[in-house]
Design a protein around this motif. Structure first.
Motif, short mmCIF file in Angstrom:
data_model
loop_
_atom_site.label_atom_id
_atom_site.label_comp_id
_atom_site.label_asym_id
_atom_site.label_seq_id
_atom_site.Cartn_x
_atom_site.Cartn_y
_atom_site.Cartn_z
N ASP A 189 -30.23 -18.18 46.82
CA ASP A 189 -31.39 -17.69 46.07
C ASP A 189 -31.31 -18.03 44.59
N HIS A 190 -30.10 -18.35 44.10
CA HIS A 190 -29.94 -18.59 42.66
C HIS A 190 -29.69 -20.07 42.32
N ILE A 191 -29.78 -20.95 43.31
CA ILE A 191 -29.62 -22.38 43.04
C ILE A 191 -30.88 -22.90 42.37
N GLU A 192 -30.71 -23.61 41.25
CA GLU A 192 -31.86 -24.18 40.55
C GLU A 192 -32.13 -25.61 40.99
N TYR A 193 -31.07 -26.46 41.01
CA TYR A 193 -31.27 -27.83 41.44
C TYR A 193 -29.93 -28.49 41.77
N LEU A 194 -30.04 -29.63 42.47
CA LEU A 194 -28.89 -30.46 42.80
C LEU A 194 -28.96 -31.73 41.97
N GLU A 195 -27.88 -32.06 41.29
CA GLU A 195 -27.81 -33.28 40.48
C GLU A 195 -26.52 -34.01 40.82
N GLY A 196 -26.64 -35.13 41.54
CA GLY A 196 -25.43 -35.81 42.00
C GLY A 196 -24.67 -34.91 42.95
N ASN A 197 -23.44 -34.63 42.62
CA ASN A 197 -22.62 -33.74 43.43
C ASN A 197 -22.33 -32.44 42.70
N ARG A 198 -23.36 -31.97 41.99
CA ARG A 198 -23.22 -30.70 41.28
C ARG A 198 -24.49 -29.86 41.48
N LEU A 199 -24.28 -28.57 41.58
CA LEU A 199 -25.38 -27.63 41.72
C LEU A 199 -25.54 -26.82 40.45
N GLN A 204 -24.69 -22.46 34.97
CA GLN A 204 -23.47 -23.22 35.20
C GLN A 204 -23.70 -24.34 36.22
N MET A 205 -22.99 -25.45 36.02
CA MET A 205 -22.99 -26.55 36.97
C MET A 205 -21.72 -26.45 37.82
N LEU A 206 -21.89 -26.32 39.13
CA LEU A 206 -20.77 -26.14 40.04
C LEU A 206 -20.58 -27.39 40.88
N PRO A 207 -19.33 -27.81 41.10
CA PRO A 207 -19.08 -29.01 41.90
C PRO A 207 -19.31 -28.77 43.39
N VAL A 208 -19.80 -29.80 44.07
CA VAL A 208 -19.95 -29.74 45.52
C VAL A 208 -18.81 -30.57 46.12
N GLY A 209 -17.97 -29.93 46.93
CA GLY A 209 -16.84 -30.63 47.53
C GLY A 209 -17.29 -31.63 48.58
N TYR A 210 -16.48 -32.65 48.80
CA TYR A 210 -16.82 -33.73 49.74
C TYR A 210 -17.14 -33.18 51.13
N ALA A 211 -16.36 -32.22 51.59
CA ALA A 211 -16.54 -31.69 52.95
C ALA A 211 -17.82 -30.87 53.09
N TYR A 212 -18.43 -30.50 51.97
CA TYR A 212 -19.60 -29.62 52.01
C TYR A 212 -20.89 -30.32 51.59
N ARG A 213 -20.81 -31.62 51.29
CA ARG A 213 -21.98 -32.31 50.74
C ARG A 213 -23.13 -32.41 51.74
N GLU A 214 -22.81 -32.61 53.00
CA GLU A 214 -23.88 -32.74 53.98
C GLU A 214 -24.67 -31.43 54.13
N SER A 215 -23.96 -30.30 54.20
CA SER A 215 -24.65 -29.02 54.34
C SER A 215 -25.46 -28.68 53.09
N VAL A 216 -24.96 -29.08 51.93
CA VAL A 216 -25.71 -28.83 50.69
C VAL A 216 -26.95 -29.73 50.64
N SER A 217 -26.79 -31.01 51.00
CA SER A 217 -27.92 -31.93 50.93
C SER A 217 -29.05 -31.52 51.86
N ARG A 218 -28.72 -30.87 52.98
CA ARG A 218 -29.74 -30.40 53.92
C ARG A 218 -30.66 -29.36 53.28
N LEU A 219 -30.15 -28.66 52.29
CA LEU A 219 -30.97 -27.66 51.62
C LEU A 219 -32.14 -28.27 50.88
N PHE A 220 -32.00 -29.55 50.51
CA PHE A 220 -33.00 -30.19 49.67
C PHE A 220 -33.84 -31.23 50.42
N LYS A 221 -33.73 -31.19 51.74
CA LYS A 221 -34.55 -32.06 52.57
C LYS A 221 -35.77 -31.32 53.06
N LYS A 222 -36.91 -32.00 53.11
CA LYS A 222 -38.14 -31.37 53.58
C LYS A 222 -38.07 -31.13 55.08
#
Length: 222
Positions: A189-199, A204-222
């Motif tokens: 609920d508090h994510i503003e945007y994804l930029e590269g591999n950071r949320l 604050q900009m938080l890193p997205v780990g390699y093992a979690y990138r696919e699940s994070v990217s799914r959040l931003f797909k229509k």
């Protein structure tokens, strides 16, 4: 028991609300006030759960008075002027009672509050820090950070440091929390945007780990 205060300058309206509150199970009337100064003193002294607040007070509008409160109890606005309803709901008022209102309409507003409070119970997590136990709203948690044998809860209000691990937390948190890194769990609920591999979460900009990138990217797909 829901503790209430009436803030109303009209004696007849104040007496009516008093009768309604005293006739309703689960409500306790702590006091009443006729103006903003007296109301502020009552709120600071009694710490009510709910205020019945007239929008037309002698010295200030009820809406501006409510905005000025640092710690805001739940509010049900009462007024004879329907044009203020939209602004009242923008302040997340429980309800808006348009005068004259009967007991049935009053009870509907109170039942709406009871439903909200039941939902709030499900939104609470107990965090133990040092020798203290804190009741913290899950919805106020921005993200959780792993610090060795501890986790740090970053919230809107303040951080909390507790003995725990992200692994054990991940299975107990609701579905709107997602692990994005070996060191971070975020509230979606508090994510503003994804930029590269950071949320971007709050400020604050938080890193997205390699093992979690696919699940994070799914959040931003229509």
């Amino acid at each position: 028991m829901i503790k209430c205060i009436i803030i109303e300058d009209e004696p007849l309206a104040r007496d009516l609300l008093t009768r309604y509150i005293q006739s309703t199970d689960g409500l306790q009337l702590l006091g009443s006030a006729e103006d903003a100064e007296e109301a502020r003193q009552q709120i600071n002294s009694n710490k009510p759960d709910l205020i019945f607040l007239d929008i037309k007070l002698p010295d200030i509008s009820g809406i501006n008075f409510y905005k000025s409160l640092i710690h805001k109890p739940k509010v049900i606005f009462t007024t004879a002027y329907s044009e203020f309803a939209v602004e009242g709901f923008e302040l997340e008022a429980v309800d808006y009672l348009l005068k004259p209102f009967g007991y049935e309409r009053f009870l509907a507003a109170v039942n709406k509050l009871k439903t909200q409070l039941e939902s709030d119970i499900d939104d609470i997590i107990i965090i133990k820090e040092d020798k203290k136990s804190y009741r913290v709203k899950l919805s106020s948690i921005l993200f959780i950070e792993s610090l060795g044998d501890y986790v740090k809860y970053h919230t809107h209000e303040k951080p909390y440091l507790a003995t725990d691990t992200l692994k054990s937390l991940a299975s107990s948190l609701p579905s709107n929390f997602l692990r994005i890194h070996k060191s971070y769990i975020v509230c979606l609920d508090h994510i503003e945007y994804l930029e590269g591999n950071r949320l971007k979460v709050n400020d604050q900009m938080l890193p997205v780990g390699y093992a979690y990138r696919e699940s994070v990217s799914r959040l931003f797909k229509k």
